[in-house]
Design a protein around this motif. Structure first.
Motif, PDB file in Angstrom:
ATOM      1  N   ILE A 159      69.538 -30.226  -0.609  1.00 53.51           N
ATOM      2  CA  ILE A 159      68.887 -30.047   0.691  1.00 53.51           C
ATOM      3  C   ILE A 159      67.407 -29.713   0.504  1.00 53.51           C
ATOM      4  O   ILE A 159      66.541 -30.233   1.216  1.00 53.51           O
ATOM      5  N   ALA A 160      67.090 -28.840  -0.462  1.00 54.25           N
ATOM      6  CA  ALA A 160      65.689 -28.509  -0.736  1.00 54.25           C
ATOM      7  C   ALA A 160      64.918 -29.761  -1.134  1.00 54.25           C
ATOM      8  O   ALA A 160      63.766 -29.969  -0.712  1.00 54.25           O
ATOM      9  N   SER A 161      65.539 -30.614  -1.948  1.00 58.13           N
ATOM     10  CA  SER A 161      64.902 -31.853  -2.378  1.00 58.13           C
ATOM     11  C   SER A 161      64.649 -32.784  -1.191  1.00 58.13           C
ATOM     12  O   SER A 161      63.562 -33.372  -1.066  1.00 58.13           O
ATOM     13  N   LEU A 162      65.631 -32.897  -0.305  1.00 60.53           N
ATOM     14  CA  LEU A 162      65.492 -33.795   0.840  1.00 60.53           C
ATOM     15  C   LEU A 162      64.447 -33.288   1.831  1.00 60.53           C
ATOM     16  O   LEU A 162      63.686 -34.077   2.399  1.00 60.53           O
ATOM     17  N   ILE A 163      64.420 -31.975   2.060  1.00 53.66           N
ATOM     18  CA  ILE A 163      63.408 -31.416   2.961  1.00 53.66           C
ATOM     19  C   ILE A 163      62.007 -31.696   2.414  1.00 53.66           C
ATOM     20  O   ILE A 163      61.084 -32.073   3.155  1.00 53.66           O
ATOM     21  N   HIS A 164      61.844 -31.523   1.100  1.00 57.42           N
ATOM     22  CA  HIS A 164      60.566 -31.842   0.460  1.00 57.42           C
ATOM     23  C   HIS A 164      60.201 -33.303   0.689  1.00 57.42           C
ATOM     24  O   HIS A 164      59.057 -33.631   1.063  1.00 57.42           O
ATOM     25  N   ASP A 165      61.153 -34.200   0.485  1.00 54.97           N
ATOM     26  CA  ASP A 165      60.884 -35.632   0.641  1.00 54.97           C
ATOM     27  C   ASP A 165      60.478 -35.976   2.070  1.00 54.97           C
ATOM     28  O   ASP A 165      59.533 -36.745   2.299  1.00 54.97           O
ATOM     29  N   VAL A 166      61.199 -35.416   3.043  1.00 56.46           N
ATOM     30  CA  VAL A 166      60.904 -35.716   4.451  1.00 56.46           C
ATOM     31  C   VAL A 166      59.533 -35.181   4.843  1.00 56.46           C
ATOM     32  O   VAL A 166      58.752 -35.878   5.506  1.00 56.46           O
ATOM     33  N   VAL A 167      59.216 -33.951   4.437  1.00 54.89           N
ATOM     34  CA  VAL A 167      57.920 -33.351   4.787  1.00 54.89           C
ATOM     35  C   VAL A 167      56.772 -34.154   4.187  1.00 54.89           C
ATOM     36  O   VAL A 167      55.781 -34.468   4.875  1.00 54.89           O
ATOM     37  N   ILE A 168      56.889 -34.519   2.908  1.00 55.66           N
ATOM     38  CA  ILE A 168      55.816 -35.282   2.256  1.00 55.66           C
ATOM     39  C   ILE A 168      55.663 -36.652   2.914  1.00 55.66           C
ATOM     40  O   ILE A 168      54.547 -37.104   3.207  1.00 55.66           O
ATOM     41  N   THR A 169      56.769 -37.328   3.152  1.00 48.43           N
ATOM     42  CA  THR A 169      56.713 -38.667   3.744  1.00 48.43           C
ATOM     43  C   THR A 169      56.119 -38.628   5.144  1.00 48.43           C
ATOM     44  O   THR A 169      55.233 -39.429   5.489  1.00 48.43           O
ATOM     45  N   LEU A 170      56.594 -37.703   5.982  1.00 48.66           N
ATOM     46  CA  LEU A 170      56.050 -37.590   7.333  1.00 48.66           C
ATOM     47  C   LEU A 170      54.588 -37.163   7.304  1.00 48.66           C
ATOM     48  O   LEU A 170      53.793 -37.581   8.153  1.00 48.66           O
ATOM     49  N   GLY A 171      54.224 -36.334   6.321  1.00 51.21           N
ATOM     50  CA  GLY A 171      52.832 -35.941   6.183  1.00 51.21           C
ATOM     51  C   GLY A 171      51.931 -37.124   5.884  1.00 51.21           C
ATOM     52  O   GLY A 171      50.821 -37.232   6.431  1.00 51.21           O
ATOM     53  N   VAL A 172      52.386 -38.021   5.018  1.00 56.52           N
ATOM     54  CA  VAL A 172      51.609 -39.235   4.715  1.00 56.52           C
ATOM     55  C   VAL A 172      51.468 -40.101   5.966  1.00 56.52           C
ATOM     56  O   VAL A 172      50.379 -40.613   6.259  1.00 56.52           O
ATOM     57  N   LEU A 173      52.548 -40.251   6.720  1.00 56.10           N
ATOM     58  CA  LEU A 173      52.494 -41.053   7.947  1.00 56.10           C
ATOM     59  C   LEU A 173      51.538 -40.436   8.965  1.00 56.10           C
ATOM     60  O   LEU A 173      50.802 -41.154   9.646  1.00 56.10           O
ATOM     61  N   ALA A 174      51.562 -39.103   9.071  1.00 51.71           N
ATOM     62  CA  ALA A 174      50.667 -38.429  10.011  1.00 51.71           C
ATOM     63  C   ALA A 174      49.215 -38.539   9.567  1.00 51.71           C
ATOM     64  O   ALA A 174      48.322 -38.784  10.389  1.00 51.71           O
ATOM     65  N   PHE A 175      48.966 -38.371   8.282  1.00 56.62           N
ATOM     66  CA  PHE A 175      47.588 -38.404   7.770  1.00 56.62           C
ATOM     67  C   PHE A 175      46.945 -39.768   7.981  1.00 56.62           C
ATOM     68  O   PHE A 175      45.776 -39.861   8.372  1.00 56.62           O
ATOM     69  N   PHE A 176      47.703 -40.841   7.733  1.00 53.65           N
ATOM     70  CA  PHE A 176      47.155 -42.193   7.865  1.00 53.65           C
ATOM     71  C   PHE A 176      47.410 -42.794   9.246  1.00 53.65           C
ATOM     72  O   PHE A 176      47.128 -43.969   9.461  1.00 53.65           O
ATOM     73  N   ARG A 177      47.959 -41.983  10.148  1.00 53.08           N
ATOM     74  CA  ARG A 177      48.199 -42.418  11.538  1.00 53.08           C
ATOM     75  C   ARG A 177      49.036 -43.686  11.615  1.00 53.08           C
ATOM     76  O   ARG A 177      48.756 -44.610  12.400  1.00 53.08           O
ATOM     77  N   VAL A 178      50.053 -43.746  10.810  1.00 52.39           N
ATOM     78  CA  VAL A 178      50.967 -44.888  10.833  1.00 52.39           C
ATOM     79  C   VAL A 178      51.847 -44.779  12.076  1.00 52.39           C
ATOM     80  O   VAL A 178      52.429 -43.711  12.325  1.00 52.39           O
ATOM     81  N   PRO A 179      51.951 -45.839  12.871  1.00 55.75           N
ATOM     82  CA  PRO A 179      52.793 -45.765  14.078  1.00 55.75           C
ATOM     83  C   PRO A 179      54.236 -45.401  13.728  1.00 55.75           C
ATOM     84  O   PRO A 179      54.851 -46.022  12.861  1.00 55.75           O
ATOM     85  N   PHE A 180      54.768 -44.399  14.420  1.00 51.74           N
ATOM     86  CA  PHE A 180      56.127 -43.923  14.151  1.00 51.74           C
ATOM     87  C   PHE A 180      57.032 -44.418  15.269  1.00 51.74           C
ATOM     88  O   PHE A 180      57.007 -43.916  16.389  1.00 51.74           O
ATOM     89  N   ASP A 181      57.841 -45.430  14.951  1.00 52.58           N
ATOM     90  CA  ASP A 181      58.782 -45.966  15.922  1.00 52.58           C
ATOM     91  C   ASP A 181      60.191 -45.906  15.348  1.00 52.58           C
ATOM     92  O   ASP A 181      60.428 -45.269  14.317  1.00 52.58           O
ATOM     93  N   LEU A 182      61.128 -46.567  16.011  1.00 51.26           N
ATOM     94  CA  LEU A 182      62.516 -46.514  15.549  1.00 51.26           C
ATOM     95  C   LEU A 182      62.696 -47.171  14.189  1.00 51.26           C
ATOM     96  O   LEU A 182      63.558 -46.770  13.403  1.00 51.26           O
TER      97      LEU A 182
END
Length: 305
Positions: A159-182
């Motif tokens: 779970i700790a590993s997955l939370i890390h992965d999700v936070v980093i991935t979403l952080g990259v999407l937020a930083f580069f303003r990648v459209p977040f859709d389904l």
């Protein structure tokens, strides 16, 4: 320890420091910039166009950009002549305005507007809430599965590993303003499955080596286990990354965000399986007694069934 074993855990403290920095950067991007939610989550207008000839999606996207609709999402819809355009806004005349703009840029192209629909923000809120609930249920199911198959300490590490992965991935999407859709949400869920599979393979090898390498320490066990699965991990990650790079550069705009999300997930997932998932086992002081009861171990040593 096996002579050819790579000492992954020797730099676990350095890796943890890097993890903390990257996680803080990811959280900072999420809180300051936020996710660039697409029309699936924010609402907007869907316009279906039917062309006489197979449509060129990239050309339509450029033409809409020239007309001022720079945030338009253009997708193929069924046949090659059917195109779905997604735009922010709820004007009832938006379909006619888009059609007029496209005809102004390229008068030779023949098409007609088949339908115009507005997706309200209430639908977007429901989709967003359901996506969050799906992630929480997935994490809960993962914890339960690993606790039953291995031991609860493995579940915490995963779970700790997955939370890390999700936070980093979403952080990259937020930083580069990648459209977040389904589509991107589906990529995040797929990334969770990929990372979990990699972590479970290492965990399974650690459990097996507890029975084989009884005189080794936990850190030595982890180093041996990760080394033994290293070729498999490299082959899987590299082949997946190559396929995603092909989608990213040649799959068009529709698949670009999906491929980028999975590509980031593959990289951070491979890293976290070793330096998050395995390191948590060290922190929780996993021992042979957690997996092999002392009585059973004594009987195995005596040769009794």
């Amino acid at each position: 320890m096996i002579k050819s074993t790579i000492r992954f855990m020797a730099i676990r403290n350095i890796a943890f420091s890097i993890t903390v920095v990257l996680t803080l950067i990811g959280l900072g991007a999420l809180f300051t910039k936020g996710l660039n939610f697409g029309l699936d989550f924010t609402g907007g207008t869907l316009i279906e166009l039917q062309y006489e000839q197979p449509a060129n999606l990239d050309q339509i996207k450029r033409e809409l950009g020239q007309a001022g609709y720079t945030d338009a999402v253009v997708q193929s819809f069924g046949a090659s002549t059917d195109v779905l355009v997604r735009l922010a806004g709820d004007s009832p005349d938006l379909g006619n305005e888009v059609a007029a703009a496209l005809r102004k840029v390229d008068e030779a192209t023949r098409f007609e507007v088949k339908r115009v629909e507005f997706v309200g923000p209430q639908v977007g809120e429901e989709l967003r809430d359901q996506g969050g609930i799906a992630m929480l249920l997935a994490l809960g199911g993962i914890l339960l599965y690993l606790a039953l198959r291995f031991q609860w300490k493995f579940g915490v590490g995963a779970i700790a590993s997955l939370i890390h992965d999700v936070v980093i991935t979403l952080g990259v999407l937020a930083f580069f303003r990648v459209p977040f859709d389904l589509t991107v949400l589906a990529a995040v869920l797929a990334m969770i499955g990929y990372s979990l599979n990699d972590t479970i393979i290492i965990y399974d090898r650690i459990r097996e080596n507890f029975r084989v390498l009884r005189k080794t320490s936990l850190i030595e066990n982890i180093d041996v286990s990760v080394t033994q699965t290293l070729l498999r991990t490299i082959a899987t990650s590299l082949s997946t990354a190559l396929a995603l790079l092909a989608l990213l550069f040649f799959g068009g705009e529709v698949l670009a965000a999906f491929a980028l999300t999975l590509l980031v997930g593959v990289v951070v997932g491979t890293y976290s399986s070793v330096y998050i998932g395995a390191t948590v086992l060290v922190w929780l002081k996993l021992s042979v007694e957690d997996l092999i009861p002392p009585v059973a171990e004594a009987e195995a040593d005596d040769g009794r069934p």
